[in-house]
Scaffold this motif. Sequence first.
Motif, short mmCIF file in Angstrom:
data_model
loop_
_atom_site.label_atom_id
_atom_site.label_comp_id
_atom_site.label_asym_id
_atom_site.label_seq_id
_atom_site.Cartn_x
_atom_site.Cartn_y
_atom_site.Cartn_z
N PRO A 13 0.85 -1.32 -0.16
CA PRO A 13 0.01 -0.17 0.08
C PRO A 13 0.73 1.37 -0.04
CG PRO A 13 -0.80 -1.48 1.54
CD PRO A 13 0.42 -1.96 1.22
N LEU A 14 1.91 1.28 0.81
CA LEU A 14 2.93 2.29 0.90
C LEU A 14 4.22 1.90 0.84
CD1 LEU A 14 1.05 4.50 3.80
CD2 LEU A 14 1.02 5.00 1.36
N GLU A 18 7.50 6.82 1.36
CA GLU A 18 6.59 7.70 0.61
C GLU A 18 6.22 9.04 1.11
OE1 GLU A 18 3.09 6.47 -2.16
OE2 GLU A 18 4.05 4.73 -1.18
N ARG A 201 -4.77 1.38 1.44
CA ARG A 201 -3.78 2.53 1.29
C ARG A 201 -4.47 3.73 1.77
NH1 ARG A 201 0.25 4.65 -2.16
NH2 ARG A 201 -0.15 6.92 -2.76
N GLN A 204 -4.70 4.35 5.33
CA GLN A 204 -3.57 4.74 6.16
C GLN A 204 -3.23 6.37 5.82
OE1 GLN A 204 0.05 2.20 5.97
NE2 GLN A 204 -1.00 0.78 4.78
N ILE A 240 -2.11 7.55 -7.20
CA ILE A 240 -1.17 6.42 -7.11
C ILE A 240 -0.40 6.12 -8.01
CG2 ILE A 240 -1.25 3.74 -6.56
CD1 ILE A 240 -4.18 4.07 -5.46
N SER A 305 5.16 2.43 -4.75
CA SER A 305 5.44 1.93 -3.45
C SER A 305 6.38 0.63 -3.46
CB SER A 305 3.83 1.46 -2.82
OG SER A 305 3.40 0.59 -3.71
#
Length: 361
Positions: A13-14, A18, A201, A204, A240, A305
Amino acid sequence: MSAAMPPLDPAPPLSRFEFWSPGLFYLPVWGWAVWLALRHRGVRLPLVANPGLPASGLVGESKSLVLGKAGAEAKKWIAPFTTVMRDGLAPSDAAADALVALDRAGLALPVVAKPDLGCRGAGVRPVRTKIELADYLAGFPLGQTIILQQLVDVEGEAGVFYVREPGTEHGQIFSLTLKHFPHVTGDGLSTLRELISRDPRAGQLPHLYLPRHKARLDQIVPDGERVRLAFAGSHSRGAIFRDGSRHITEALERRFDAIARDIPEFWFGRFDVRFADFEAFRRGEDFTIVEVNGAGAEATHIWDSRMRLRDAYRTLFRQFGMLWAIGAANRRRGFRPEPWRTFLERWMAERRLISIYPPTA
């Protein structure tokens, strides 16, 4: 029918870096920049990397001025736009004047409204009605210029980073970033807030998504309805990013080489483009440029990511190395950077304005 974008492939997700603060993340890069300045004997060389643009497009440049530099060939690929000044009129009257300006330019709602001076997606918002236009104008700082650009409402977006050293015949695409817009899908039972919080994602990064959807956060999203969480194709605003380097083709490179060469003294920067058909885009066809960024551009695929920290720094070190080399080549051609005072005034104006622009969609 071809897809607008390749599927969003599985990934963490990350990444672990990032969303570090820029001050922390860029510390090693600034150290490298000091070494480059010493090596090339010029700390201000980035300011002549694109002599055709104010400060080479490093900071504080007018977006409309940059787009307006395009010649006939490049202009064919740029989304039409006009500009309006935010004056002291009431928002409804200012909106009426803006509609007249759109009509004169052969445009009409819907459009994308964005600051003429800004970066990282600050203040970018789609405007579909006169009421939305008036609302945008109401929150815009007085005396500043707004770009109203034809809305290219398609799913495909990419950042094409182009570099050509003076004296060489052809340039290259140094980086290709594919930009995906995050969505959540309703189940008929959960509120939008709950759907965002459960997304691997988005959950968060609630500070990016919750404020812009506050009007419907507690509404249940119908089963199967997809809600787009971000409009602006900016990583810092919630898009993204994926490294698209494997999708670069000779045809795509030739196309952007021709476009860049039709912008006077443009050697280094990123084209932000939108398209409805990814395969057509790879052939160098059927895309629209929505923005051109100069020396201040970033090879944004580093925000994939899956990217390792050392590879991100390796990319940025190469990018900055090319920036200084191009600046040095242009210095040998007789170009000189603007004074420090002018550069600092641009930087300070940009920093001040970004903090007071309307919220980004």
